[in-house]
Write a protein that holds these residues in place. Structure first.
Motif, PDB file in Angstrom:
ATOM      1  N   GLU A  86       0.828  -1.203   0.000  1.00 21.33           N
ATOM      2  CA  GLU A  86       0.000   0.000   0.000  1.00 21.33           C
ATOM      3  C   GLU A  86       0.866   1.259   0.000  1.00 21.33           C
ATOM      4  N   ARG A  90       1.341   4.124  -2.966  1.00 20.48           N
ATOM      5  CA  ARG A  90       1.065   5.518  -2.621  1.00 20.48           C
ATOM      6  C   ARG A  90       2.239   6.435  -2.908  1.00 20.48           C
ATOM      7  N   LEU A 120      -3.733  11.138   1.636  1.00 17.22           N
ATOM      8  CA  LEU A 120      -3.337   9.869   2.249  1.00 17.22           C
ATOM      9  C   LEU A 120      -2.005   9.984   2.967  1.00 17.22           C
ATOM     10  N   THR A 121      -1.365  11.128   2.871  1.00 17.81           N
ATOM     11  CA  THR A 121      -0.081  11.365   3.526  1.00 17.81           C
ATOM     12  C   THR A 121      -0.283  12.363   4.661  1.00 17.81           C
TER      13      THR A 121
END
Length: 297
Positions: A86, A90, A120-121
């Motif tokens: 994942e 990403r 997502l970071t």
């Protein structure tokens, strides 16, 4: 700069991928070998069903090979945990689909689409906005940031898709037929943009394409046939950047590829010309390899 002086970044060795459909097994990759240098741009061409998209999906971490070895940088893609996979998808790789609708959300503006992967970071909202605007400027859409996909042309949508793929600073960019739905002029502009990204960001880029003139636009083209790398076309000396323009002033050299097990694919026209059937004799004469039909005495 020559190819030999560059650092290996992608390494595929004896890669197999077998899909099971009902009671049938479909072999998409058959012992594929591939090495790509860091910061290189490589075009992968081949007929439909030859394994091009399967290879890209494996390199993107969307799929796993049935056997073999594949690494990207210091990542062994076969040994990563689900969480590591994942994080790899990403942070390490950007993916661009042929269908522009798969690259963006239709209800978000261009700048919102580019900022989305950064959510997502741990990037702050202000930094996400700044980075998104910077990328849209890079792809030539600074004046279209507030537009949703329906208000953008096909070429503009693909430019946004490239910016989305670059959002989290990936060192690897994978593009599956990125110009397949574009007219020739727009396709040339998109290829020029890939070349600029490669120069400005030192991004390694793999492009799957059916463009018949791609050998005159990029320094290295690899032909995949029946799930294996078959032939390769390169510029004679220098490491070439990608361009949308057809450059015929530099000579091309075509090679057949020898995999790690010593296997080669002989072009069909040579087999037909020599009238080779199921068997052939191979020998070395004066430092050259000779291939003759089995009925030659």
């Amino acid at each position: 700069m020559t190819y030999a002086n560059r650092e290996a970044y992608i390494v595929c060795e004896d890669l197999f991928k077998i899909y099971k459909i009902a009671d049938l097994e479909v072999v998409a990759l058959r012992g594929l070998d591939l090495t790509v240098q860091r910061n290189e741009v490589v075009a992968i061409v081949g007929a439909s069903g030859s394994g091009k998209s399967t290879l890209l999906n494996i390199l993107a971490g969307y799929d796993s090979p049935s056997a073999g070895r594949v690494s990207v940088g210091d990542k062994d893609l076969l040994r990563m945990t689900p969480n590591e996979t994942e994080l790899y998808r990403r942070d390490e790789v950007g993916f661009i689909w042929q269908q522009t609708s798969r690259n963006m959300f239709p209800y978000l503006t261009a700048v919102e689409n580019v900022a989305l992967p950064m959510m997502l970071t741990f990037t702050s909202p202000r930094e996400r906005r700044r980075r998104a605007e910077e990328l849209l400027e890079l792809v030539g859409l600074g004046h279209r940031m507030g537009h949703t996909p329906e208000k953008l042309s096909g070429g503009e949508q693909q430019r946004v898709a490239i910016a989305v793929a670059l959002a989290n600073h990936p060192p690897l960019l994978l593009a599956d037929e990125p110009t397949g739905e574009l007219d020739d002029n727009t396709a040339a502009e998109i290829l020029d943009l890939f070349g600029e990204i490669n120069r400005e960001l030192d991004t390694t880029i793999l492009i799957v394409t059916h463009d018949p003139d791609i050998a005159y636009k990029v320094g290295r083209v690899v032909m995949i046939r029946d799930g294996k790398m078959a032939t390769e076309v390169r510029r004679r000396v220098t490491f070439q950047r990608l361009s949308g323009a057809v450059a015929t002033d530099q000579p091309l050299e075509e090679f057949i590829l020898v995999d790690g097990s010593g296997r080669v694919q002989i072009p069909r026209d040579i087999i037909d010309k020599l009238k080779i059937g199921e068997r052939a004799r191979i020998d070395t004469v004066d430092g050259m390899v000779t291939l003759t039909p089995d009925d030659v005495q």
